[in-house]
Design a protein around this motif. Structure first.
Motif, PDB file in Angstrom:
ATOM      1  N   UNK A 213       1.228  51.084  25.173  1.00 49.17           N
ATOM      2  CA  UNK A 213       1.108  49.653  25.442  1.00 49.17           C
ATOM      3  C   UNK A 213      -0.234  49.282  26.044  1.00 49.17           C
ATOM      4  N   UNK A 214      -1.016  50.283  26.440  1.00 54.34           N
ATOM      5  CA  UNK A 214      -2.321  49.998  27.039  1.00 54.34           C
ATOM      6  C   UNK A 214      -2.250  49.579  28.489  1.00 54.34           C
ATOM      7  N   UNK A 215      -1.161  49.914  29.195  1.00 53.73           N
ATOM      8  CA  UNK A 215      -1.009  49.495  30.594  1.00 53.73           C
ATOM      9  C   UNK A 215      -0.877  50.695  31.531  1.00 53.73           C
ATOM     10  N   UNK A 216      -1.183  51.883  31.039  1.00 51.66           N
ATOM     11  CA  UNK A 216      -1.065  53.074  31.881  1.00 51.66           C
ATOM     12  C   UNK A 216      -2.192  53.088  32.906  1.00 51.66           C
ATOM     13  N   UNK A 217      -1.832  53.270  34.173  1.00 56.61           N
ATOM     14  CA  UNK A 217      -2.812  53.247  35.257  1.00 56.61           C
ATOM     15  C   UNK A 217      -3.129  54.636  35.806  1.00 56.61           C
ATOM     16  N   UNK A 218      -2.463  55.637  35.251  1.00 53.59           N
ATOM     17  CA  UNK A 218      -2.664  56.980  35.782  1.00 53.59           C
ATOM     18  C   UNK A 218      -3.911  57.660  35.234  1.00 53.59           C
ATOM     19  N   UNK A 219      -4.050  58.925  35.601  1.00 56.62           N
ATOM     20  CA  UNK A 219      -5.214  59.719  35.207  1.00 56.62           C
ATOM     21  C   UNK A 219      -4.941  60.427  33.881  1.00 56.62           C
ATOM     22  N   UNK A 220      -5.945  60.409  32.997  1.00 56.88           N
ATOM     23  CA  UNK A 220      -5.810  61.028  31.690  1.00 56.88           C
ATOM     24  C   UNK A 220      -5.547  62.523  31.820  1.00 56.88           C
ATOM     25  N   UNK A 221      -6.341  63.188  32.622  1.00 54.32           N
ATOM     26  CA  UNK A 221      -6.213  64.644  32.756  1.00 54.32           C
ATOM     27  C   UNK A 221      -4.868  65.028  33.350  1.00 54.32           C
TER      28      UNK A 221
ATOM     29  N   UNK B  57      11.348  72.231  18.637  1.00 54.19           N
ATOM     30  CA  UNK B  57      11.092  70.910  18.056  1.00 54.19           C
ATOM     31  C   UNK B  57      10.542  69.960  19.110  1.00 54.19           C
ATOM     32  N   UNK B  58      11.120  70.011  20.312  1.00 56.61           N
ATOM     33  CA  UNK B  58      10.603  69.169  21.393  1.00 56.61           C
ATOM     34  C   UNK B  58       9.161  69.527  21.723  1.00 56.61           C
ATOM     35  N   UNK B  59       8.850  70.823  21.726  1.00 55.00           N
ATOM     36  CA  UNK B  59       7.480  71.248  22.028  1.00 55.00           C
ATOM     37  C   UNK B  59       6.504  70.757  20.968  1.00 55.00           C
ATOM     38  N   UNK B  60       6.908  70.824  19.696  1.00 59.00           N
ATOM     39  CA  UNK B  60       6.039  70.338  18.616  1.00 59.00           C
ATOM     40  C   UNK B  60       5.792  68.838  18.759  1.00 59.00           C
ATOM     41  N   UNK B  61       6.855  68.099  19.021  1.00 57.32           N
ATOM     42  CA  UNK B  61       6.720  66.655  19.156  1.00 57.32           C
ATOM     43  C   UNK B  61       5.869  66.280  20.362  1.00 57.32           C
ATOM     44  N   UNK B  62       6.074  66.989  21.472  1.00 60.14           N
ATOM     45  CA  UNK B  62       5.263  66.713  22.661  1.00 60.14           C
ATOM     46  C   UNK B  62       3.793  67.037  22.413  1.00 60.14           C
ATOM     47  N   UNK B  63       3.548  68.141  21.719  1.00 57.39           N
ATOM     48  CA  UNK B  63       2.164  68.487  21.412  1.00 57.39           C
ATOM     49  C   UNK B  63       1.492  67.443  20.540  1.00 57.39           C
ATOM     50  N   UNK B  64       2.223  66.917  19.553  1.00 60.03           N
ATOM     51  CA  UNK B  64       1.675  65.869  18.690  1.00 60.03           C
ATOM     52  C   UNK B  64       1.432  64.594  19.499  1.00 60.03           C
ATOM     53  N   UNK B  65       2.366  64.267  20.391  1.00 66.27           N
ATOM     54  CA  UNK B  65       2.187  63.087  21.243  1.00 66.27           C
ATOM     55  C   UNK B  65       0.958  63.249  22.132  1.00 66.27           C
ATOM     56  N   UNK B  66       0.715  64.451  22.616  1.00 70.60           N
ATOM     57  CA  UNK B  66      -0.486  64.710  23.422  1.00 70.60           C
ATOM     58  C   UNK B  66      -1.753  64.453  22.608  1.00 70.60           C
ATOM     59  N   UNK B  67      -1.745  64.848  21.357  1.00 68.79           N
ATOM     60  CA  UNK B  67      -2.908  64.610  20.507  1.00 68.79           C
ATOM     61  C   UNK B  67      -3.134  63.116  20.296  1.00 68.79           C
TER      62      UNK B  67
ATOM     63  N   UNK C 112      -7.077  57.792  24.598  1.00 71.13           N
ATOM     64  CA  UNK C 112      -8.006  57.804  25.729  1.00 71.13           C
ATOM     65  C   UNK C 112      -9.454  57.874  25.260  1.00 71.13           C
ATOM     66  N   UNK C 113      -9.702  58.616  24.186  1.00 70.18           N
ATOM     67  CA  UNK C 113     -11.056  58.674  23.649  1.00 70.18           C
ATOM     68  C   UNK C 113     -11.489  57.312  23.117  1.00 70.18           C
TER      69      UNK C 113
END
Length: 675
Positions: free
Chosen positions: A618-626, A655-665, A671-672
Motif C-alpha cells: 500500500x506504500x504506507x510501511x514506516x519500518x526499516x527495509x533491512x 510451499x510457505x518458504x517459496x511464497x515468502x521468498x518470492x514476496x521478499x523479492x 524498496x528499490x
C-alpha cells in the motif's frame, strides 16, 4: 519516397478505414433522409446521433450504444420536463438542478471503464440541459407542454439516428464483435503461453518476465472490456461473453501461479530431483510446440499428453521431496487451466455454447477521481451558461454549453485530456470556414434538396471520418465532424446567414476553450497518486482474506480489475506495481490458506510479517527495509529447519518458504523503486 504516417493514412488508406468512412456517410445520409421525410424539427440532430455511434464499428458495440442513446435521451428528456415543469418560474433553481445533473452523470461516468457506459452517461447528462435550455431560451413560451414538445423532438431525432447507425452496422459489411473477440481470445492464449514458457526457463531475464506479464495484462484487459457488448451480437452473445470472462479470469490466475513457479525454478533449481528436472524440460518442449501450433485439436492433444506425463510422474512415485511436490502441484494447475482456456477459445471460434458462469472483472472505481471529474464538468457547464446569459447570446449558440460538458466526460479518462481538447479545437477551427463555404456558396441555391446536401456534405465528412478511424487523428476528425454538422444544420428549411454561422462557430470555440482551460487548471490526479490509491485498495482486499474464508475466484473478482487498471496507467511505476500485484494474487491467497490449514511453529511470525507486507504494497510501511527483509529471511530459514513427520507437513512448510521468498523479492523491488 517514404510518406509520413498521416499522409499515408489518407492517400493509401487500408480497407477497414475506407469501410468505416463509407458506413459512416451512409448512416448519416440515411438519418438525414428519414428525418427530412418525416419533417422532424431539426434533422441534423439525427445526423449527429448516427455519427456519435461510429467510434467503435463492431455491430455489438454499435447496437449497445444505440440502445443507450435511446435510453439516455429518454432519461435526460424526462429530467428536463420535470425540472422545467416544477421550476420554470425560478430559472436559477432550474439551472442549479441541471448543473447537479451534469455533475452526477459525470461522477458516475468517471467510475466506469466501459466506453459505452461513458457514452450513455455523457449523453444522459447533456440531453437534459439541451432540452431545458432550448425551452428557457424564450421566456415567453416556457411551459411544461413546450419543453415536452422539445423533448419529444430530440428523442425522435435521436432514435432515427440510432436506428440508422445500428442498421448500417449490422447489414452493410458488418464488423462482427464475435470475430474481434475471437482475435482477442487467441491473443490472450498466445501471450499466456509465451509467459509460461519464459517463466519455466531459469535463465529468462527479469525485464523479459515483466514484458510478458504486461503484454498478457493488456490482452486480458481488452478481452474483458469488449466482451461486455457481446450480448447484443446474436443469440449466443451472452454465453460468448461469459466464455471471454472465463478466459480473462483463468489467465490472471494462471499467470500469478506461473510466476511463483518461475521463482521456485530460479531460486531452488538445485533442490529438484532428476525426474522433476526431466518433467520440467518436457513441459518446456510441449509449451514451445504449443506456442507454434495454430489448430485447436493439436493444442488440446499436446496439453493432454502433458497431463498424462504429469499423472505418470505421480503414479510412478517420483514425488519424494517437498520441493518436487510444490512445483508439481503448480505445474498441474497451470496445465489444467491452459487446457480449459484452449477449449474455450476453440468454442468461441467454432460458435459452440459452453455453460459457463464466469463474471466480468469489475473496473476499479475511485470516488475521489470521479468527484474531481464531476466538479470539472459542472464548472465547464456553469461557465458556459454564465457567458451565455451574461452576453445575451441567441439560442443558436447553445452548443457552447452542450458539447464542452459532453467532451469533459468523454475525455476525462485520457492521460492528458487537455491535449485531446486542443486537437478537437483545431478540427473545429477548420470546420467553421468549411461549413460557411459549403453553406453559403454551394447549398444556398438548393435548400431542402436531399441529393444536393449529400453530394456537397459527403466529401468533407468522408475525409473527416477517415481521420476518426485512426487513433492519432481521431480528435481532429471528431472536432471537425460535430461542429461541421451543427454549423451547417442540414434540413428541409435551411437558413443561410453568414453572421449566424460565424457567431455559432465562435461560441462553440469559446466553449471548447473554456473546457481546455478547466482541464489545464483542474488536472486529473497524476498516475503516481492513482497508483497509490489502487495499491491501498488492493491491500485492503488482502486483509479481507486474512480474517474470513474466501474463495480464490471471489478474490480474483475483487482484485483483478485493480491489476488491470494499474497497467492501463501510463507510468512505469504503475506498470511495475500492477505486475507485482499480479504476482501477489497467488502468493498472498495461498499463504493465508496455509496459515489457516497448517499449524506451523512460525505461524504467528508469518502473520505479523504479512501485515507489514500489506503496508509495503500500500506504500504506507514506516519500518526499516533491512529489518523487514531480515525478518522474512529468518522465517524462511526456520521453515527450512522444520521437518515434521510426513511429507504433507514438510510440503506445506516448503510451499510457505517459496511464497515468502518470492514476496521478499517483490518487496525488495518495491524498496528499490522507492529509492
Amino acid at each position: 519516397m517514404i510518406l509520413s504516417p498521416v499522409i499515408s493514412h489518407f492517400l493509401t488508406p487500408n480497407r477497414n478505414t475506407l469501410i468505416f468512412a463509407v458506413k459512416g456517410v451512409i448512416s448519416m445520409a440515411a438519418a438525414l433522409f428519414i428525418s427530412m421525410h418525416l419533417e422532424l424539427d431539426r434533422p441534423y440532430w439525427a445526423v449527429v446521433a448516427s455519427m456519435l455511434l461510429q467510434a467503435r464499428p463492431e455491430s455489438g458495440l454499435v447496437t449497445e450504444k444505440a440502445l443507450y442513446l435511446v435510453a439516455g435521451s429518454w432519461l435526460g428528456g424526462l429530467y428536463a420536463v420535470l425540472t422545467i415543469g416544477a421550476f420554470s418560474e425560478i430559472p436559477f433553481v432550474a439551472i442549479a438542478l441541471l448543473t447537479a445533473w451534469v455533475g452526477g452523470t459525470s461522477f458516475l461516468s468517471a467510475k466506469v471503464q466501459h466506453v459505452n457506459y461513458n457514452y450513455f452517461l455523457g449523453l444522459t447528462g447533456v440531453t437534459a440541459p439541451l432540452i431545458a435550455l432550448l425551452a428557457m431560451s424564450d421566456a415567453s413560451t416556457v411551459s411544461s407542454l413546450h419543453v415536452f414538445e422539445i423533448a419529444r423532438a430530440r428523442i425522435s431525432e435521436g432514435m432515427v439516428g440510432a436506428f440508422c447507425a445500428a442498421a448500417v452496422s449490422i447489414f452493410f459489411v458488418p464488423f462482427r464483435l464475435r470475430d474481434l473477440l475471437q482475435k482477442h481470445a487467441e491473443q490472450t492464449f498466445s501471450r499466456l503461453t509465451g509467459l509460461i514458457l519464459a517463466e519455466l526457463n531459469a535463465e529468462t531475464s527479469k525485464t523479459l518476465r515483466y514484458k510478458n506479464s504486461g503484454a498478457l495484462l493488456a490482452a486480458v484487459s481488452q478481452l474483458n472490456h469488449d466482451a461486455r457488448a457481446s450480448s447484443y451480437d446474436g443469440p449466443d452473445g451472452r454465453r460468448r461473453a461469459r466464455a471471454c470472462y472465463e478466459i480473462s479470469n483463468l489467465s490472471i490466475v494462471a499467470s500469478s501461479v506461473t510466476q511463483t513457479l518461475g521463482y521456485q525454478i530460479s531460486a531452488d533449481a538445485n533442490t529438484f530431483g532428476e525426474n522433476m528436472r526431466h518433467l520440467l524440460g518436457f513441459s518446456r518442449q510441449v509449451l514451445s510446440k504449443l506456442a507454434e501450433e495454430k489448430t485447436y485439436a493439436k493444442r488440446q492433444a499436446l496439453l493432454s499428453d502433458l497431463q498424462k506425463a504429469l499423472r505418470n510422474h505421480k503414479l510412478k512415485g517420483y514425488l519424494k521431496t517437498a520441493p518436487d511436490v510444490v512445483a508439481f502441484r503448480m505445474l498441474c494447475r497451470i496445465t489444467s487451466m491452459l487446457l480449459s482456456i484452449t477449449r474455450i477459445v476453440s468454442a468461441i471460434k467454432n460458435h459452440r455454447n459452453m455453460p459457463l458462469k464466469a463474471r466480468r472483472l469489475p473496473a476499479f472505481q475511485d470516488n475521489l477521481v470521479a468527484g474531481i471529474g464531476a466538479v470539472r464538468s459542472m464548472v465547464v457547464f456553469l461557465s458556459c451558461v454564465a457567458l451565455w446569459i451574461g452576453t445575451g447570446s441567441p439560442p443558436a449558440v447553445l452548443m457552447m454549453m452542450i458539447l464542452p460538458p459532453f467532451f469533459s466526460m468523454a475525455f476525462a479518462p485520457a492521460p492528458v485530456p487537455e491535449m485531446i481538447v486542443r486537437k478537437v479545437i483545431i478540427g473545429a477551427v477548420v470546420a467553421i470556414p468549411a461549413s460557411a463555404f459549403i453553406e453559403l456558396f454551394l447549398l444556398s441555391a438548393g435548400s431542402g434538396n436531399f441529393e444536393l446536401l449529400i453530394m456537397v456534405m459527403g466529401a468533407p465528412l468522408f475525409i473527416a471520418l477517415m481521420a476518426v478511424a485512426w487513433a492519432p487523428t481521431m480528435p481532429y476528425g471528431l472536432g471537425f465532424c460535430l461542429p461541421f454538422v451543427l454549423l451547417t444544420q442540414p434540413g428541409n428549411e435551411m437558413s443561410f446567414s453568414a453572421d449566424v454561422s460565424v457567431t455559432t462557430g465562435l461560441a462553440l470555440l469559446t466553449g471548447l476553450g473554456i473546457l481546455w482551460a478547466v482541464f489545464s487548471l483542474m488536472k486529473t490526479p497524476d498516475n503516481l497518486f492513482i497508483k497509490n490509491r489502487i495499491m491501498r485498495s488492493f491491500s485492503r482486499e488482502l486483509k479481507v482474506i486474512s480474517v474470513r474464508n474466501i474463495k480464490e475466484d471471489d478474490f480474483v473478482y475483487k482484485t483483478g480489475g485493480k491489476v488491470i487498471k494499474l497497467f492501463s496507467l501510463k507510468s512505469a511505476e504503475a506498470h511495475l506495481a500492477g505486475l507485482q500485484a499480479l504476482r501477489n494474487l497467488h502468493i498472498t491467497f495461498t499463504l493465508f490458506k496455509l496459515l489457516q490449514d497448517n499449524q506451523s511453529l512460525v505461524q504467528e511470525e508469518i502473520y505479523l510479517w504479512l501485515r507489514d507486507y500489506r503496508q509495503i504494497i500500500a506504500g504506507i510501511y514506516q519500518g526499516n527495509h533491512e529489518d523487514f527483509c531480515t525478518r522474512g529471511q529468518l522465517i524462511c530459514d526456520r521453515l527450512k529447519g522444520i521437518y515434521p513427520e510426513g511429507l504433507t507437513a514438510t510440503t506445506a512448510n516448503t510451499e510457505a518458504r517459496v511464497l515468502l521468498g518470492f514476496a521478499l523479492e517483490i518487496a525488495d523491488d518495491h524498496f528499490q523503486l522507492v529509492k
